[in-house]
Design a protein around this motif. Structure first.
Motif, short mmCIF file in Angstrom:
data_model
loop_
_atom_site.label_atom_id
_atom_site.label_comp_id
_atom_site.label_asym_id
_atom_site.label_seq_id
_atom_site.Cartn_x
_atom_site.Cartn_y
_atom_site.Cartn_z
N ALA A 8 1.19 -1.22 0.46
CA ALA A 8 -0.08 0.10 -0.58
C ALA A 8 0.52 1.42 0.07
CB ALA A 8 -0.38 -0.55 1.00
N MET A 9 1.91 2.04 0.99
CA MET A 9 3.07 2.52 1.07
C MET A 9 3.42 2.28 -0.35
SD MET A 9 4.26 1.57 4.85
CE MET A 9 5.47 2.78 4.45
N ALA A 10 3.59 1.80 -0.93
CA ALA A 10 4.50 1.71 -2.50
C ALA A 10 3.42 2.39 -3.21
CB ALA A 10 5.23 0.50 -2.58
N ALA A 11 2.51 2.15 -3.12
CA ALA A 11 2.05 2.14 -4.29
C ALA A 11 0.59 3.99 -4.17
CB ALA A 11 0.62 1.93 -4.47
N VAL A 12 1.04 4.03 -2.69
CA VAL A 12 1.18 5.42 -2.19
C VAL A 12 1.83 6.03 -3.28
CG1 VAL A 12 0.15 6.62 -0.84
CG2 VAL A 12 -0.82 4.97 -0.82
N ALA A 13 3.23 6.09 -2.51
CA ALA A 13 4.93 6.64 -3.61
C ALA A 13 4.51 6.72 -4.70
CB ALA A 13 5.76 5.99 -2.33
N ALA A 14 4.09 5.92 -5.34
CA ALA A 14 4.28 5.47 -7.05
C ALA A 14 2.85 6.42 -7.48
CB ALA A 14 4.63 3.99 -7.31
N ARG A 15 2.69 6.53 -6.70
CA ARG A 15 0.44 7.39 -7.01
C ARG A 15 0.33 6.62 -8.09
NH1 ARG A 15 2.38 13.29 -9.65
NH2 ARG A 15 0.07 13.19 -9.93
N VAL A 16 -0.03 5.01 -7.42
CA VAL A 16 -0.69 4.55 -8.27
C VAL A 16 -2.18 3.75 -7.71
CG1 VAL A 16 -0.96 2.06 -8.63
CG2 VAL A 16 1.58 3.17 -9.66
N PRO A 17 -3.25 3.39 -7.77
CA PRO A 17 -4.35 3.16 -7.21
C PRO A 17 -4.19 2.20 -6.30
CG PRO A 17 -5.05 4.25 -9.79
CD PRO A 17 -3.41 3.85 -9.32
N LEU A 18 -5.04 2.21 -5.54
CA LEU A 18 -4.94 0.92 -4.01
C LEU A 18 -6.26 0.37 -3.94
CD1 LEU A 18 -2.92 -0.45 -2.01
CD2 LEU A 18 -3.51 1.63 -0.42
N ALA A 19 -6.39 -0.89 -3.71
CA ALA A 19 -7.16 -0.92 -3.59
C ALA A 19 -7.47 -2.73 -2.08
CB ALA A 19 -8.78 -2.22 -4.70
N HIS A 20 -7.31 -2.02 -1.76
CA HIS A 20 -7.93 -3.04 -0.37
C HIS A 20 -9.00 -3.71 -0.21
CE1 HIS A 20 -7.26 -4.11 4.45
NE2 HIS A 20 -6.77 -4.14 3.74
N VAL A 21 -8.76 -4.93 -0.41
CA VAL A 21 -9.57 -6.49 0.29
C VAL A 21 -9.25 -6.68 1.13
CG1 VAL A 21 -9.83 -9.23 -0.60
CG2 VAL A 21 -9.21 -7.03 -2.63
N GLU A 22 -10.64 -7.08 2.22
CA GLU A 22 -10.74 -7.04 3.51
C GLU A 22 -10.44 -5.66 4.11
OE1 GLU A 22 -9.63 -11.42 5.73
OE2 GLU A 22 -8.33 -9.62 6.55
N ALA A 23 -11.08 -5.00 4.32
CA ALA A 23 -11.02 -4.03 4.37
C ALA A 23 -11.80 -3.19 6.09
CB ALA A 23 -11.18 -3.05 3.40
N GLY A 24 -11.41 -2.40 6.51
CA GLY A 24 -13.05 -2.21 7.58
C GLY A 24 -12.97 -3.34 9.59
N LEU A 25 -11.93 -3.73 8.45
CA LEU A 25 -11.60 -5.24 9.89
C LEU A 25 -10.98 -3.78 11.20
CD1 LEU A 25 -12.52 -7.08 7.53
CD2 LEU A 25 -11.39 -8.79 9.02
N ARG A 26 -12.15 -4.10 12.43
CA ARG A 26 -11.50 -3.32 13.48
C ARG A 26 -11.72 -4.31 14.51
NH1 ARG A 26 -9.61 -1.05 9.66
NH2 ARG A 26 -9.78 0.94 9.29
N SER A 27 -10.63 -3.81 15.72
CA SER A 27 -10.75 -4.53 16.99
C SER A 27 -10.45 -3.83 17.98
CB SER A 27 -9.66 -5.68 17.07
OG SER A 27 -8.13 -4.60 17.78
N HIS A 28 -11.05 -2.63 17.84
CA HIS A 28 -10.34 -0.84 18.20
C HIS A 28 -9.02 -1.14 19.23
CE1 HIS A 28 -13.77 -0.20 15.63
NE2 HIS A 28 -14.01 -1.10 16.83
N ASP A 29 -8.18 -2.12 19.37
CA ASP A 29 -7.53 -2.35 20.42
C ASP A 29 -5.90 -2.18 19.24
OD1 ASP A 29 -5.23 -3.38 21.92
OD2 ASP A 29 -6.67 -4.73 23.58
N LEU A 30 -4.84 -1.68 18.96
CA LEU A 30 -3.97 -1.99 18.70
C LEU A 30 -2.69 -2.75 19.15
CD1 LEU A 30 -3.34 2.53 18.42
CD2 LEU A 30 -3.69 0.75 16.84
N GLN A 31 -2.80 -3.32 20.36
CA GLN A 31 -2.17 -4.08 20.69
C GLN A 31 -2.85 -5.95 20.83
OE1 GLN A 31 1.00 -3.33 21.74
NE2 GLN A 31 0.10 -1.30 21.53
N GLN A 32 -3.66 -5.45 20.52
CA GLN A 32 -5.00 -6.88 19.50
C GLN A 32 -6.14 -6.96 18.98
OE1 GLN A 32 -6.84 -9.24 22.93
NE2 GLN A 32 -6.10 -7.52 24.62
N PRO A 33 -5.35 -6.97 17.51
CA PRO A 33 -4.35 -8.17 16.92
C PRO A 33 -3.04 -6.66 17.20
CG PRO A 33 -5.00 -7.87 15.55
CD PRO A 33 -5.93 -7.10 15.98
#
Length: 370
Positions: free
Chosen positions: A102-127
């Motif tokens: 994702a970072m490489a795509a953004v840096a190269a100004r290439v459109p990015l698609a994310h499969v399985e987006a939006g999953l959240r545990s709402h805890d940065l330590q788990q996982p």
């Protein structure tokens, strides 16, 4: 005649499993993707995931203990390959490879698609570090394919700038395809209770493994329970769990297996103990009860459907939950109802259609294979 240039970044086994159906669905629409293999998991069953017929290039970046450093390593290796600016980069999930892609795509100004987006545990330590990584990917993606409405709601609350689509989870597509190819389930031996166990999350490698081993010792005291523990590919982790419970007669250790082998193991089990995100999606679709070895989950739909239950990593709580279900066939059957909270097996086709339409609008013409 216009031909799309779509790159799928794949580093781990779960990414290969979930992007296999997506690659095939894109190919069926005349959009012929290619693969960038980071090397995070050195041995990927591309053939088993239906990916062996696609052009691929390996970055050769071996996985390392520090996930942040691995992100930097993959970014540095990948960025030069995006300077010619393909039409789309696709990443899946929340791995170091996915974030680097994702970072490489953004840096190269290439459109990015994310499969399985939006999953959240709402805890940065788990996982950890997955929760941080998926948030960062979602914040940059142009196309966000959320497996469930709940995941889409997470993205809307965060006001991500990309286009949000609820598609189902392509891992369910892969599961259904694999199950169709498997032979009929084997008959379970009368008087035996089969327990399948996996544990791989980084936050569980320390005291978590000790606690799990303690729980399994308590469970194994019941002679009718047969435990199949699928070992982690990390040899140090595998050796540690073998040292902790290797003396138990009713514990069998299995080497890391293919997706098809794992699905067969799941289907032939009475109960699963795991911290795996993929298993939380697959168990309901197979109709196998799952006790989740975590205190929180980014996949609450499996808990809401009644197929999964959070049991944490306290030995007494784990053992009590296993024995409760082993002694209560009605409750076990209730958890084992086959349901599809994460999609019905059409996610990849939906994703491919959205991508085709999106790229057609951007190019100003329909994309046809040359």
């Amino acid at each position: 005649m216009y031909r799309a240039d779509i790159r799928l970044v794949i580093g781990t086994r779960p990414e290969a499993i979930q992007l296999g159906p997506v690659a095939q669905a894109l190919d069926a629409r005349g959009l012929h993707p290619s693969l960038i293999l980071t090397g995070q998991h050195p041995q990927l069953d591309l053939a088993g995931c239906g990916l062996d017929r696609f052009p691929s290039f390996s970055l050769g970046c071996e996985g390392q203990a520090d996930p942040h450093k691995y992100v930097e390593q993959v970014f540095d290796a990948l960025f030069p390959f995006l300077r010619r600016r393909p039409d789309l980069v696709i990443v899946q999930g929340d791995t170091s490879s996915a974030l680097a892609g994702a970072m490489a795509a953004v840096a190269a100004r290439v459109p990015l698609a994310h499969v399985e987006a939006g999953l959240r545990s709402h805890d940065l330590q788990q996982p950890w570090p997955e929760e941080e990584y998926r948030r960062r990917i979602d914040a940059e993606a142009d196309l966000l394919f959320a497996p469930t409405e709940g995941a889409a709601q997470n993205l809307r609350r965060e006001h991500v700038p990309g286009d949000i689509h609820v598609t189902g989870n392509s891992g369910v597509d892969a599961l259904i395809a694999v199950e169709r190819r498997l032979p009929a389930s084997t008959l379970r031996e009368a008087g035996q209770f089969k327990l399948l166990v996996t544990c791989h999350r980084r936050e569980n490698w320390g005291e978590g493994l000790n606690s799990l081993a303690d729980a399994l010792r308590r469970v194994a005291a019941h002679a009718d329970i047969r435990i199949d523990f699928v070992l982690h590919p990390n040899p140090e982790i595998a050796a540690r769990i073998q040292a902790l419970i290797g003396d138990l007669d009713n514990v069998r250790f299995s080497l890391p297996c293919t997706h098809a082998e794992q699905v067969a193991k799941m289907r032939n089990s009475d109960l699963i103990l795991s911290d795996s995100g993929g298993m939380q999606e697959e168990a309901p679709a197979l109709g196998v009860p799952l006790l989740v070895l975590r205190n929180t989950t980014e996949r609450p739909e499996g808990v809401a459907s009644g197929n999964c239950r959070l049991v944490g990593l306290h030995a007494e709580q784990i053992a009590s939950a296993v024995l409760e279900l082993r002694n209560d066939p009605v409750a076990l059957a209730r958890m084992g109802r086959r349901q599809f909270p994460f999609g019905d097996g059409t996610a990849a086709r939906t994703i491919a259609t959205i991508i085709d339409d999106w790229l057609s609008v951007r190019s100003g013409s329909h994309l046809l294979a040359g």
